[in-house]
Design an enzyme around this catalytic site. Structure first.
Site, PDB file in Angstrom:
ATOM      1  CE  LYS A 157      -1.638  -4.276   2.991  1.00 23.49           C
ATOM      2  NZ  LYS A 157      -1.831  -5.765   2.709  1.00 23.49           N
ATOM      3  CB  SER A 184      -0.931  -0.038   1.299  1.00 26.00           C
ATOM      4  OG  SER A 184      -1.419   1.264   1.441  1.00 26.00           O
ATOM      5  CE1 TYR A 197      -3.353  -0.255   5.055  1.00 25.65           C
ATOM      6  CE2 TYR A 197      -3.816  -2.412   5.431  1.00 25.65           C
ATOM      7  CZ  TYR A 197      -3.637  -1.454   4.440  1.00 25.65           C
ATOM      8  OH  TYR A 197      -3.595  -1.556   3.112  1.00 25.65           O
TER       9      TYR A 197
HETATM   10  C1  WQD Z   1      -9.319   9.939   0.688  1.00 28.24           C
HETATM   11  C2  WQD Z   1      -9.247  11.391   0.855  1.00 28.24           C
HETATM   12  C3  WQD Z   1      -9.881  12.357   3.230  1.00 28.24           C
HETATM   13  C4  WQD Z   1     -13.520   9.951   3.920  1.00 28.24           C
HETATM   14  C5  WQD Z   1      -6.595   4.936   2.794  1.00 28.24           C
HETATM   15  C6  WQD Z   1      -5.617   4.241   3.362  1.00 28.24           C
HETATM   16  C7  WQD Z   1      -4.678   3.499   2.493  1.00 28.24           C
HETATM   17  C8  WQD Z   1      -5.410   2.966   1.479  1.00 28.24           C
HETATM   18  C9  WQD Z   1      -6.523   3.570   0.910  1.00 28.24           C
HETATM   19  C10 WQD Z   1      -5.698   0.534   1.783  1.00 28.24           C
HETATM   20  C11 WQD Z   1      -8.773  11.980   1.972  1.00 28.24           C
HETATM   21  C12 WQD Z   1     -10.975  12.219   2.317  1.00 28.24           C
HETATM   22  C13 WQD Z   1     -12.270  10.555   2.985  1.00 28.24           C
HETATM   23  C14 WQD Z   1     -14.575  11.145   4.211  1.00 28.24           C
HETATM   24  C15 WQD Z   1     -13.170  12.672   3.553  1.00 28.24           C
HETATM   25  N1  WQD Z   1      -6.272   1.737   1.862  1.00 28.24           N
HETATM   26  N2  WQD Z   1     -12.131  11.858   3.099  1.00 28.24           N
HETATM   27  N3  WQD Z   1     -14.388  12.337   3.967  1.00 28.24           N
HETATM   28  O1  WQD Z   1      -6.732   8.027   3.614  1.00 28.24           O
HETATM   29  O2  WQD Z   1      -6.029   8.254   1.307  1.00 28.24           O
HETATM   30  O3  WQD Z   1      -5.982   6.118   2.229  1.00 28.24           O
HETATM   31  O4  WQD Z   1      -7.516   4.165   1.808  1.00 28.24           O
HETATM   32  O5  WQD Z   1      -4.453   0.044   1.307  1.00 28.24           O
HETATM   33  O6  WQD Z   1      -3.927   2.534   3.103  1.00 28.24           O
HETATM   34  O7  WQD Z   1      -4.699   5.025   4.091  1.00 28.24           O
HETATM   35  O8  WQD Z   1      -8.102   7.209   1.686  1.00 28.24           O
HETATM   36  O9  WQD Z   1     -10.272   7.321   1.010  1.00 28.24           O
HETATM   37  O10 WQD Z   1      -9.761   7.334   3.541  1.00 28.24           O
HETATM   38  O11 WQD Z   1      -9.417   9.450   2.050  1.00 28.24           O
HETATM   39  O12 WQD Z   1     -12.972  14.190   3.410  1.00 28.24           O
HETATM   40  O13 WQD Z   1     -15.637  10.503   4.631  1.00 28.24           O
HETATM   41  O14 WQD Z   1     -10.878  11.499   1.216  1.00 28.24           O
HETATM   42  O15 WQD Z   1      -9.519  13.313   4.041  1.00 28.24           O
HETATM   43  O16 WQD Z   1      -8.098  13.492   1.641  1.00 28.24           O
HETATM   44  P1  WQD Z   1      -6.717   7.478   2.214  1.00 28.24           P
HETATM   45  P2  WQD Z   1      -9.503   7.810   2.036  1.00 28.24           P
END
Ligand code: WQD
Length: 359
Positions: A162, A132, A158
């Site tokens: 990884k 990841s 998590y």
């Molecule tokens: C994306 C963007 C949030 C939800 C995570 C894991 C990573 C991978 C992918 C497994 C960010 C914003 C999110 C919400 C928001 N998973 N957001 N409101 O954090 O980049 O990565 O998922 O491997 O390991 O860390 O993905 O989809 O959580 O967030 O504003 O309700 O959307 O702040 O900018 P992230 P995400």
């Protein structure tokens, strides 16, 4: 080639199995339904994989096995002759991992160690691992390349699991020169197969952005909270490298295609100088902000998507996006779907399966 796919019934797993079958690979799928996105039918079969069989018209052998269960895992290896393993099984909720670190270290590491032990015992020498972008921690540079710093500032168990698994596999690869190890670093997978028969079906309230946005669009959730709009980005909201799940799945096929043709025998020093282990970013190289993603889904769905501004999540960084050119150069792979296809295919899945697989 006959491959064992762990975590096969999940979002990435089901799409990866589909692309493997369409490319002539045969598979044995195992899953313990820990992520519970893969609902089972009355016979205990994964509905996601039954639908893969419908889409491909091929057999999708499946066993409900927990990779942490050494005895059950050994039985699988004793009864099959695998040419390789694609290891996707893992607990993957970032927030949950902070609350339950031991469950994450135990499940994600013990399972992987069991699997590696079985591969060594049964002479299975080709190992593709689901890693990841989280291993990069807060990006030391943008775009992120496979040579970018890893292991620093990872704010959740998590992500640590990884990173640790990468180190373990690199060392196993060094100790076993006839092994081929490929680490695939996923950026942000979104979307669904064009059929709308398989897709992301998160347990409970979605942690990730796009399943949440999609559920707001269809009216299952009332409003999207945007976690911070004061970041140093195009519009103040977080920027990420979203990749269509079908493109991500095809990256796994390309990894085995490269192993199959013996290219890895070159034992080239790869990006981090580890002979025998190759590491690839699987992303598009294009970053989109939260607001841009919301607008894109609004456009394809024609729905309103109410939003409100909340505080940034601890550890959230402004921008994360990669340079995917190494995967293009070595694997002959690049993402083919853009933002519109990601959102159109996500919306198609959501509207055809308003309750996910459990309808
Ligand atoms: C994306 C963007 C949030 C939800 C995570 C894991 C990573 C991978 C992918 C497994 C960010 C914003 C999110 C919400 C928001 N998973 N957001 N409101 O954090 O980049 O990565 O998922 O491997 O390991 O860390 O993905 O989809 O959580 O967030 O504003 O309700 O959307 O702040 O900018 P992230 P995400």
């Amino acid at each position: 080639m006959h491959l064992l796919v762990t975590g096969a019934a999940g979002f990435i797993g089901s799409h990866t199995v589909l692309e493997l079958l369409n490319s002539g690979y045969t598979v044995l799928c195992i899953d313990n339904f820990a992520n519970a996105i893969s609902v089972t039918d009355e016979h205990g079969n994964a509905i996601s994989l039954k639908r893969v069989a419908v889409i491909t018209g091929k057999e999708v052998p499946f066993k409900n096995v927990d990779v942490c269960d050494e005895k059950a895992l050994e039985k699988i290896f004793a009864e099959n002759k695998f040419d390789g393993v694609i290891h996707l099984a893992a607990l993957k909720a970032v927030g949950e991992s902070v609350a339950k670190p031991l469950q994450y270290y135990s499940n994600n590491l013990v399972a992987s160690l069991n699997l590696i032990q079985m591969c060594l015992k049964y002479n299975v020498k080709n190992f593709v691992f689901s890693s990841s972008a989280t291993v990069y921690g807060p990006p030391s540079e943008l775009p992120i390349t496979e040579k970018s710093q890893t292991g620093q500032g990872i704010t959740n168990p998590y992500g640590q699991t990884k990173y640790m698994m990468e180190q373990i596999l690199i060392d196993v690869g060094k100790a076993n020169p006839d092994w081929n190890v490929v680490l695939l670093r996923y950026f942000n997978p979104v979307g669904a197969h064009k059929s709308g028969l398989i897709g992301e079906d998160p347990k409970g309230v979605p942690n990730n952005l796009m399943p949440y946005v999609s559920q707001v669009a269809i009216g299952k959730l009332p409003v999207l909270t945007i976690y911070g709009d004061k970041f140093d980005t195009i519009d103040g909201t977080g920027v990420r490298d979203y990749i269509h799940v079908v493109d991500l799945a095809k990256g796994h096929v390309k990894a085995f295609d490269r192993i199959k043709v013996g290219k890895m025998k070159e034992k080239l020093k790869n990006t981090v100088g580890n002979v025998g282990t190759e590491i690839y970013n699987l992303g598009t190289g294009v970053g989109y902000s939260v607001r841009q993603m919301v607008d894109a889904l609004k456009k394809v769905s024609g729905r309103d998507i109410p939003v409100k501004i909340g505080v940034p999540r601890p550890g959230d960084v402004a921008s994360v996006y990669c340079d995917p050119s190494l995967a293009h150069e070595k694997l002959g792979w690049r993402a083919e779907n853009g933002l519109e296809e990601m959102c159109a295919d996500l919306w198609n899945w959501q509207t055809k399966n308003p309750q996910g697989f459990s309808a």
